[in-house]
Design a protein around this motif. Structure first.
Motif, short mmCIF file in Angstrom:
data_model
loop_
_atom_site.label_atom_id
_atom_site.label_comp_id
_atom_site.label_asym_id
_atom_site.label_seq_id
_atom_site.Cartn_x
_atom_site.Cartn_y
_atom_site.Cartn_z
N LEU A 212 -11.35 -0.55 2.26
CA LEU A 212 -11.36 -1.97 2.59
C LEU A 212 -12.76 -2.54 2.41
O LEU A 212 -13.74 -1.98 2.90
N VAL B 112 -8.54 -2.61 -0.88
CA VAL B 112 -8.16 -3.97 -0.47
C VAL B 112 -9.45 -4.77 -0.26
O VAL B 112 -10.37 -4.31 0.41
N ILE C 84 0.84 -1.20 0.00
CA ILE C 84 0.00 0.00 0.00
C ILE C 84 0.87 1.25 0.00
O ILE C 84 0.63 2.20 -0.75
N VAL D 139 -5.02 -3.02 7.39
CA VAL D 139 -5.56 -2.09 6.39
C VAL D 139 -6.46 -1.05 7.06
O VAL D 139 -6.40 0.14 6.73
N ILE E 290 -7.26 4.96 1.14
CA ILE E 290 -7.23 3.51 1.36
C ILE E 290 -8.63 3.06 1.76
O ILE E 290 -9.26 3.63 2.65
#
Length: 252
Positions: free
Chosen positions: A63, A37, A22, A50, A61
């Motif tokens: 998830l 992710v 990442i 994460v 980012i």
């Protein structure tokens, strides 16, 4: 500021690699990439890592947690749908284990954004065999599997089984993602073949593929079996079910 590009990274037990991969994506200076992710309930705590990183870098980012190991193909389909819903223009598949060089993300995105490609493939076999630290048997199996796929499908793509791929959103909108059948190794072939049959332009970008140093490979013999027989099924489908390869309207 949200990027126009998102990198989808499926994970299962990748705690040794996930923070580093990442960081490598986010630190690319030439173009900003967001990261999604998709974790299949890793018992090693990958998702928790994460989550922690996402709180430190809000908006970059993301998830998706899934209930268990549901297959690589279904992970990417979930990621594609999420990326389209969020408005990304370029959607990239990438492994978590550094087998795909992060800096090549820039070349893949550029191929679609400014070089006329609808699909850009990070290719191990465009300029010979560019694979590091694989046993010779596995290299030969992968290389000749791609050759077999080219013969059966009629595609000119040298690395038909590659998993390092950038799609323009128009490609993913045109494909009926719910009709993609394969979940494992053959998923990568099916996506390329479907784009090819729909008339999209596929461009290969040469990469050097380096076998993982940390963590455990998720490959298995059954995955290769799915690809072997799946390719024949794809070819027959293109003859007897041509409607499957008509572009969907983006208004649907």
């Amino acid at each position: 500021m949200k990027s126009d590009s998102v990198v989808i990274i499926p994970t299962y037990n990748e705690k040794e690699n996930i923070a580093a991969i990442i960081a490598a994506v986010l630190e690319l200076g030439e173009h900003q990439f967001d990261v999604l992710v998709i974790d299949d309930n890793s018992p090693d705590g990958t998702a928790a890592i994460v989550d922690d990183l996402a709180t430190q870098t809000p908006g970059r980012i993301h998830l998706l947690r899934r209930s268990g190991k549901l297959g690589l193909g279904t992970a990417y389909i979930a990621g594609f749908k999420w990326a389209l819903e969020k408005g990304y223009d370029y959607v990239i598949e990438m492994d978590a284990d550094f087998s795909h060089p992060p800096r090549k993300l820039i070349d893949l995105q550029r191929a679609c954004a400014s070089e006329g490609a609808d699909v850009a493939v990070g290719s191990r076999y465009l300029t010979g065999v560019n694979v590091v630290n694989w046993p010779m048997g596995r290299v030969l199996m992968s290389y000749y599997a791609s050759a077999y796929v080219r013969i059966v499908t009629g595609m000119s793509v040298r690395d038909t089984t590659a998993g390092f791929v950038c799609y323009r959103r128009q490609v993913l909108e045109a494909i009926d993602l719910d009709a993609i059948e394969f979940k494992g190794y053959a998923f990568q072939i099916e996506m390329k073949f479907t784009a090819h049959r729909m008339g999209f332009t596929i461009k290969e970008v040469p990469i050097v593929f380096v076998n993982r140093e940390l963590g455990t490979s998720k490959m298995s013999g059954g995955i290769f079996g799915e690809a072997l027989f799946g390719v024949i099924k794809l070819r027959l489908s293109s003859w007897f079910n041509p409607k499957k390869y008509r572009r969907r309207s983006t208004k649907e």
